[in-house]
Write a protein that holds these residues in place. Structure first.
Motif, PDB file in Angstrom:
ATOM      1  N   MET A  37       0.819  -1.208   0.000  1.00 29.99           N
ATOM      2  CA  MET A  37       0.000   0.000   0.000  1.00 29.99           C
ATOM      3  C   MET A  37       0.858   1.266   0.000  1.00 29.99           C
ATOM      4  SD  MET A  37      -3.189   1.141   0.125  1.00 29.99           S
ATOM      5  CE  MET A  37      -4.273  -0.054   0.939  1.00 29.99           C
ATOM      6  N   MET A  38       1.969   1.239   0.734  1.00 27.18           N
ATOM      7  CA  MET A  38       2.803   2.432   0.856  1.00 27.18           C
ATOM      8  C   MET A  38       3.585   2.747  -0.419  1.00 27.18           C
ATOM      9  SD  MET A  38       2.243   3.945   3.666  1.00 27.18           S
ATOM     10  CE  MET A  38       3.655   5.037   3.766  1.00 27.18           C
ATOM     11  N   PHE A 328       8.973  -0.632  -2.746  1.00 28.64           N
ATOM     12  CA  PHE A 328       8.681   0.664  -2.135  1.00 28.64           C
ATOM     13  C   PHE A 328       9.416   1.802  -2.838  1.00 28.64           C
ATOM     14  CE2 PHE A 328       8.032  -1.963   1.903  1.00 28.64           C
ATOM     15  CZ  PHE A 328       6.660  -1.989   1.736  1.00 28.64           C
ATOM     16  N   GLY A 329      10.487   1.468  -3.550  1.00 27.97           N
ATOM     17  CA  GLY A 329      11.252   2.487  -4.266  1.00 27.97           C
ATOM     18  C   GLY A 329      10.813   2.663  -5.707  1.00 27.97           C
ATOM     19  N   VAL A 330       9.642   2.143  -6.047  1.00 29.45           N
ATOM     20  CA  VAL A 330       9.157   2.206  -7.430  1.00 29.45           C
ATOM     21  C   VAL A 330       9.021   3.645  -7.907  1.00 29.45           C
ATOM     22  CG1 VAL A 330       6.715   2.136  -6.744  1.00 29.45           C
ATOM     23  CG2 VAL A 330       7.392   1.333  -9.017  1.00 29.45           C
ATOM     24  N   GLY A 331       8.772   4.570  -6.990  1.00 25.65           N
ATOM     25  CA  GLY A 331       8.648   5.975  -7.358  1.00 25.65           C
ATOM     26  C   GLY A 331       9.942   6.563  -7.892  1.00 25.65           C
ATOM     27  N   ARG A 332      11.083   5.890  -7.659  1.00 24.07           N
ATOM     28  CA  ARG A 332      12.382   6.374  -8.140  1.00 24.07           C
ATOM     29  C   ARG A 332      12.606   6.030  -9.615  1.00 24.07           C
ATOM     30  NH1 ARG A 332      16.060   6.588  -3.760  1.00 24.07           N
ATOM     31  NH2 ARG A 332      17.687   7.081  -5.261  1.00 24.07           N
ATOM     32  N   LEU A 333      11.777   5.138 -10.168  1.00 22.81           N
ATOM     33  CA  LEU A 333      11.922   4.754 -11.566  1.00 22.81           C
ATOM     34  C   LEU A 333      11.225   5.771 -12.464  1.00 22.81           C
ATOM     35  CD1 LEU A 333      11.229   0.905 -11.279  1.00 22.81           C
ATOM     36  CD2 LEU A 333      13.429   2.099 -11.187  1.00 22.81           C
ATOM     37  N   SER A 334      11.646   5.840 -13.715  1.00 18.03           N
ATOM     38  CA  SER A 334      11.048   6.796 -14.640  1.00 18.03           C
ATOM     39  C   SER A 334       9.721   6.254 -15.176  1.00 18.03           C
ATOM     40  CB  SER A 334      12.008   7.053 -15.808  1.00 18.03           C
ATOM     41  OG  SER A 334      12.254   5.854 -16.527  1.00 18.03           O
ATOM     42  N   GLY A 335       8.860   7.174 -15.620  1.00 22.33           N
ATOM     43  CA  GLY A 335       7.585   6.759 -16.193  1.00 22.33           C
ATOM     44  C   GLY A 335       6.449   6.801 -15.196  1.00 22.33           C
ATOM     45  N   SER A 336       5.312   6.193 -15.590  1.00 22.70           N
ATOM     46  CA  SER A 336       4.095   6.200 -14.779  1.00 22.70           C
ATOM     47  C   SER A 336       4.251   5.348 -13.520  1.00 22.70           C
ATOM     48  CB  SER A 336       2.916   5.684 -15.608  1.00 22.70           C
ATOM     49  OG  SER A 336       1.798   5.416 -14.787  1.00 22.70           O
ATOM     50  N   LEU A 337       3.869   5.907 -12.375  1.00 21.06           N
ATOM     51  CA  LEU A 337       3.934   5.172 -11.104  1.00 21.06           C
ATOM     52  C   LEU A 337       3.093   3.912 -11.161  1.00 21.06           C
ATOM     53  CD1 LEU A 337       4.539   4.908  -8.031  1.00 21.06           C
ATOM     54  CD2 LEU A 337       2.518   6.344  -7.641  1.00 21.06           C
TER      55      LEU A 337
END
Length: 514
Positions: A37-38, A328-337
Motif C-alpha cells: 500500500m505504501m 517501495f522504491g518504485v517511485g524512483r523509476l522513470s515513467g508512470s507510477l
C-alpha cells in the motif's frame, strides 16, 4: 511419512485442494495489497512551496507554479510558506505535508509497518502451532480487515502509523500461517504449486489498477477492507489442518477431515486410516510424555537443524530487504507510477509459474541459485548503467534491469519459501516458517531507507542489492536438497543427521490397499 501416504491416497491435488487454494492461498491478494500500500500511499505528488502573501488563483500561487520553484523546500526563515500539491493523486504526503523536514516520516511509516509484520510473524507462528492453523488464520484475517477500515479514517500521520503497525502485524501472522496451512494438504509432487501460484502477483496488479482508477490512500484502504468479505465464508467450508490435528492427538477430528477430503475428491477412504493417524499421534505423544513443548528454541536445538535455520533466516532477511526495497522504491523509476507498480509485479508471473517445473526438475537448491544469478546480474547492470549511459536511454534501461532484478528476487523467494517449509517437521513447521518470516521483516524494515539514499541516484541502492544477492546465491548451495522427500511429522525424524526417517514405504501402503 504416514500422513503423506494418506493424503496421496485420498487425493494430493484435486477439488479439495482447489477449494483450499481459493480460500487460503487466495488471501495473498489481500496481503500483497496491504503490504505494498505504501508504494502508492507514500509517494509525493508534485508540489510547490508558496508564500501565503502571493496572489493565488483557485488557492494556488500564480508565480510559484513553475519548474524553478517546483519541489524546493523553504528557507529556515520563511515561516509563511505553504505547500501546494498537484491534485492528480491523494497520498499521505499531501494529506499531512510530509515533505522537506517531515520527509523522513514516509519511509518511517513503512518501516513501522514492517516492524508490525515482524511482531505478527513471531506470534503468528507460535499461535498456529498452539491454537491451530484455522483459528489463527481467521482471527488474523478479521483483524486485518478491521484495521484497514479504521486506517482509512486516520486524522494524523501518527494515528496512521499506529494502524499501519497493526495492519502489518496481521499481515505477518497471515503470512506465517496461510502457507504451511495449505502446504499440509498437498502431496509431495504438488508442493511447489503453493509457491509457484502467482496469487501474490495478482494482488499487486489489482492494487496497481485500483490505485490508478481511484488514486486516494483512504479509498484504497476501504476497498481492501471490503474485499475480505468473500473469504470469510471459508470458515464454514475448510477444515483444520489434518497434520496438526493428528500430532495433537485429536484423531476423531482428523478422521473427519479425511472423510471431507474423500467426499470432495471422490475417493474411497483407506481402510486403515485410523491406524495410520494413531501411529503418528502415538509417536508425538511419546515426546509430549517427556514434558516436551515446542517453542522457537526447537528450531535451533541440535546442530543439524540449527545451521539450516540460520541460513534460511538470513536468506529470507536479504530477499525481503531487496524485494520490498525495489517495490517501495518504485517511485524512483522513470515513467508512470501505476504502470511501474503493475509491471514490477506482472513480470514475476511467468517466472513464478516456472518455479513449479524447475523445483521438480532441478530441485530447490539449483532453482534458487539460478534466480539469484539473474538478480545479481540485473542489480549490477543498473549500477553500471548509471555511470555509463546518459540521457533518456538511461531511464528505460534502468527500468528493464530493475524488473530483471525483481524477477530474480521474486522467483528465488518462491523456491526458498517452499524449501524452508520442507526443512521442518509438522510440529515445528509454523515455528520455523514464522522465524524465517520474522527475520524477513528485519530486512523489510530496512528496505524503505535503502532506496531513500543518495537522492535520485540509484547506484548505491543497487550495489547493495547486488552484493546481498551474491552472498545469498553462495549460501543456498550449502543447504540440503529436499526435492522428493516426504514431510516429516516428528522433530525426531529431522535431528538424526538431517535425514527423514521412513516409517512406511509406498510399497507397504499398496500392500495395505490404501
Amino acid at each position: 511419512m504416514q500422513t503423506d501416504d494418506l493424503i496421496q491416497a485420498v487425493g494430493s491435488m484435486s477439488r479439495f485442494q482447489v477449494v483450499m487454494m481459493l480460500y487460503v492461498l487466495g488471501t495473498q491478494i489481500l496481503m500483497a495489497w496491504a503490504m505494498l500500500m505504501m508504494s502508492f500511499a507514500g509517494t509525493v505528488p508534485d508540489w510547490w512551496c508558496v508564500p501565503s502573501l502571493e496572489p493565488t488563483v483557485n488557492g494556488t500561487s500564480v508565480n510559484y507554479l513553475n519548474n524553478a520553484t517546483s519541489m524546493v523546500c523553504p528557507r529556515p526563515d520563511n515561516i509563511t510558506c505553504q505547500f501546494v500539491f498537484r491534485q492528480d493523486k491523494n497520498t499521505i504526503a499531501n494529506e499531512w505535508d510530509l515533505v522537506c523536514e517531515r520527509n523522513v516520516f514516509r519511509p518511517l511509516i513503512t518501516s513501522i509497518q514492517m516492524g508490525g509484520v515482524l511482531i505478527g510473524a513471531f506470534f503468528g507462528g507460535q499461535s498456529a502451532d498452539t491454537l491451530g492453523r484455522k483459528w489463527t488464520f481467521y482471527i488474523s484475517l478479521a483483524l486485518h480487515a478491521g484495521f484497514n477500515l479504521v486506517a482509512a479514517f486516520s486524522t494524523s500521520w501518527q494515528m496512521f502509523a499506529a494502524l499501519r503497525f497493526l495492519i502489518g502485524s496481521m499481515i505477518g501472522s497471515l503470512l506465517v500461517v496461510h502457507y504451511p496451512y495449505f502446504l499440509e494438504f498437498l502431496g509431495t509432487k504438488w508442493r511447489p504449486i503453493s509457491s509457484a501460484s502467482p496469487v501474490w502477483v495478482t494482488g499487486v496488479c489489482i492494487f496497481a489498477l485500483s490505485s490508478w482508477l481511484r488514486p486516494d490512500w483512504s479509498h484504497q484502504h476501504i476497498i481492501l477492507a471490503a474485499l475480505h468479505v468473500p473469504f470469510f465464508s471459508g470458515w464454514f467450508i475448510i477444515p483444520e489442518s489434518l497434520r496438526w490435528l493428528t500430532v495433537k492427538g485429536r484423531l476423531d477430528e482428523a478422521e473427519k477431515v479425511v472423510d471431507q477430503m474423500c467426499r470432495y475428491n471422490k475417493r474411497e477412504k483407506p481402510s486403515n486410516t485410523a491406524q495410520l493417524l494413531k501411529e503418528v499421534a502415538e509417536e508425538e505423544e511419546r515426546l509430549r510424555a517427556s514434558g516436551k513443548k515446542y517453542t522457537y528454541l526447537d528450531i535451533y536445538r541440535g546442530w543439524s537443524i540449527c545451521w539450516k535455520s540460520l541460513i534460511i533466516q538470513f536468506l529470507w532477511m536479504c530477499l525481503s530487504m531487496v524485494y520490498y526495497g525495489i517495490s517501495f522504491g518504485v517511485g524512483r523509476l522513470s515513467g508512470s507510477l501505476y504502470l511501474n507498480i503493475f509491471l514490477l509485479a506482472v513480470v514475476e508471473v511467468p517466472t513464478t509459474a516456472l518455479t513449479f517445473f524447475m523445483n521438480n526438475k532441478f530441485g530447490r537448491r539449483w532453482t534458487s541459485f539460478m534466480f539469484f544469478v539473474i538478480a545479481v546480474s540485473g542489480a549490477f547492470g543498473v549500477a553500471i548503467t548509471t555511470r555509463t549511459v546518459s540521457g533518456e536511454k538511461q531511464g528505460i534501461i534502468i527500468n528493464v534491469l530493475a524488473m530483471a532484478t525483481k524477477i530474480g528476487v521474486g522467483a528465488a523467494w518462491c523456491a526458498v519459501q517452499l524449501w524452508s517449509s520442507e526443512t521442518y517437521p509438522t510440529v515445528t513447521r509454523n515455528l520455523g516458517y514464522g522465524a524465517a518470516n520474522t527475520t524477513a521483516r528485519i530486512g523489510g524494515m530496512v528496505a524503505p531507507f535503502i532506496f531513500a539514499m543518495e537522492g535520485d541516484d540509484v547506484l548505491v541502492p543497487f550495489v547493495i542489492v547486488g552484493s546481498t544477492m551474491t552472498v545469498c546465491g553462495v549460501l543456498c548451495l550449502i543447504l540440503k536438497e529436499t526435492k522428493g522427500q516426504p514431510l516429516a511429522d516428528s522433530i525426531s525424524k529431522v535431528n538424526s543427521g538431517g535425514q527423514v526417517e521412513m516409517v512406511a514405504t509406498s510399497s507397504d501402503m499398496e500392500k495395505a490397499k490404501i
